[in-house]
Design an enzyme around this catalytic site. Structure first.
Site, short mmCIF file in Angstrom:
data_model
loop_
_atom_site.label_atom_id
_atom_site.label_comp_id
_atom_site.label_asym_id
_atom_site.label_seq_id
_atom_site.Cartn_x
_atom_site.Cartn_y
_atom_site.Cartn_z
N GLU A 3 18.30 55.47 49.96
CA GLU A 3 16.29 54.93 50.07
C GLU A 3 16.77 53.49 49.21
O GLU A 3 15.83 52.38 49.85
CB GLU A 3 15.33 55.43 49.36
CG GLU A 3 14.92 56.43 50.30
CD GLU A 3 14.39 56.21 51.62
OE1 GLU A 3 14.16 55.62 51.99
OE2 GLU A 3 15.41 57.34 52.08
N TYR B 14 6.13 52.69 48.81
CA TYR B 14 7.20 53.51 49.68
C TYR B 14 8.43 54.75 49.61
O TYR B 14 7.97 55.73 49.86
CB TYR B 14 7.65 52.09 50.81
CG TYR B 14 9.68 53.12 51.45
CD1 TYR B 14 8.92 53.90 52.99
CD2 TYR B 14 10.54 52.81 50.89
CE1 TYR B 14 9.73 55.11 53.11
CE2 TYR B 14 11.39 54.27 52.16
CZ TYR B 14 11.10 55.09 53.05
OH TYR B 14 12.07 55.66 53.61
N ASP C 266 6.41 52.83 56.18
CA ASP C 266 8.08 52.07 56.12
C ASP C 266 7.88 51.37 57.42
O ASP C 266 6.78 51.70 58.25
CB ASP C 266 9.28 51.78 55.84
CG ASP C 266 9.86 53.55 57.38
OD1 ASP C 266 8.76 53.57 57.29
OD2 ASP C 266 11.38 53.73 57.23
#
Ligand code: SF4
Length: 355
Positions: A39, A122, A140
């Site tokens: 991520e 996020y 996102d």
């Protein structure tokens, strides 16, 4: 979105389980360290670019403890070419903090994740849901586009009020189970079918729930970003050679490309510097600079143009300076434009040394 949330969730999840791309950080029970790493790398970067970096990282640093114990320069060197180096520094600091504050276990809840370096709303939602199935929303760029189209939201998704609305919607539509797959499915839909241009609505599993598609306005939503002119910054780069080695210097610890290494870089003048100016203004005792070419580098908010020259150092190198051969350059993390400059050096026709 049309009613029947349960049907929407089932359609999206069934599609995802059947069609999802096979990515190295995806598995039935993902390793939270792998989710944190992927991520972080995926922020502002395409999946195809991230995959080889992710594999290299987990080979070199198989556990979060290995990453925490690593030298930052080595992390930056492995990150080289992925850009946005602040992410690499934050990742290192984050791994260290997880080790010291959470006994090496990546936290499962959003509040604890948000306290870690480099983790915003996020990323916290993504780690909590993808790694642990915690019911946390994510938003996102891909999810924003999908939600705007599903609900036919006309307002600018960058506005604060629209952002709040979208976060609320991302939370409301979460299923009771399989939250990680559901969030991944939303992102996957945005990346593969609900693309910025030419969305493939005929193949879309949730087309019956999509207001924008029903109104034939999927190309108009979301509102495009207002484009601002991107300022151009010019730099003069001098690749100084001495006995087949090049002078490199480390950038300051803060700012763009912080802590990375580069060839001698000066603010650009309108005309190339003369040997005399290089000596009097910058204390560089070099032979007449030979032009090597121009390297351009574009970022989201600025662009660079590097006018590249090559010279030989005359006399003894200054005390404390660092010199590296073209092969040794791979030991130092270099920003992408300086990697391009290094490539120019391999084709430069150097004059034979005198004597
Ligand atoms: Fe996106 Fe089209 Fe699916 Fe709507 S129907 S979510 S616009 S791909």
């Amino acid at each position: 979105m049309n009613p029947s949330l349960k049907l929407f969730q089932d359609r999206l999840l069934n599609w995802y389980h059947a069609q999802r791309r096979d990515l190295p950080w995806r598995s039935a029970s993902p390793d939270p360290y792998h989710v944190l790493l992927s991520e972080t790398m995926l922020q502002q970067t395409q999946v195809a670019t991230v995959v080889p970096y992710f594999l290299r990282f987990i080979e070199r640093f198989p556990t979060l403890a290995d990453l925490a114990a690593a030298d930052l320069q080595e992390i930056l060197r492995l990150w080289q070419g992925l850009g946005y180096y602040r992410r690499a520094r934050n990742l290192h600091a984050c791994a260290r903090q997880v080790l010291s504050d959470h006994a090496g276990h990546v936290p499962r809840d959003v509040a604890s994740l948000l306290k870690l370096p480099g983790i915003g709303r996020y990323t916290a939602g993504a780690i909590a849901s993808l790694a642990y199935g915690t019911p946390a929303p994510i938003l996102d760029g891909n999810v924003t586009r999908v939600l705007c189209r599903l609900d036919a939201i006309d307002t600018d998704p960058r506005d604060r009020t629209t952002q709040q609305l979208l976060w609320k919607r991302a939370e409301e539509i979460l299923p009771d189970a399989d939250v990680g797959a559901f969030n991944s499915a939303l992102m996957e839909l945005g990346a593969t079918l609900c693309t910025p241009r030419n969305p493939k609505c005929l193949l879309c599993p949730v087309q019956p729930h999509c207001r924008a598609a029903q109104q034939g306005r999927q190309e108009e939503i979301p509102l495009p970003k207002k484009t601002k002119p991107v300022p151009l910054h010019r730099r003069y780069v001098l690749c100084i050679r001495h006995h087949q080695r090049f002078w490199i210097e480390q950038r300051p610890p803060k700012g763009r490309w912080a802590g990375l290494w580069q060839f001698k870089t000066l603010e650009s003048a309108n005309k190339p510097f003369t040997t005399k100016q290089l000596q009097s203004k910058f204390g560089l005792t070099v032979s007449k600079p030979q032009p090597l070419g121009v390297v351009r580098h574009r970022l989201t908010h600025r662009q660079y143009e590097f006018d590249v020259f090559a010279s030989d150092w005359v006399g003894q190198p200054p005390a404390g300076s660092t010199w590296a051969s073209l092969n040794e350059l791979s030991d130092y993390p270099l920003p992408k434009p300086h990697l391009e400059i290094a490539k120019l050096l391999t084709t430069h026709d150097w004059p034979r040394p005198k004597g």
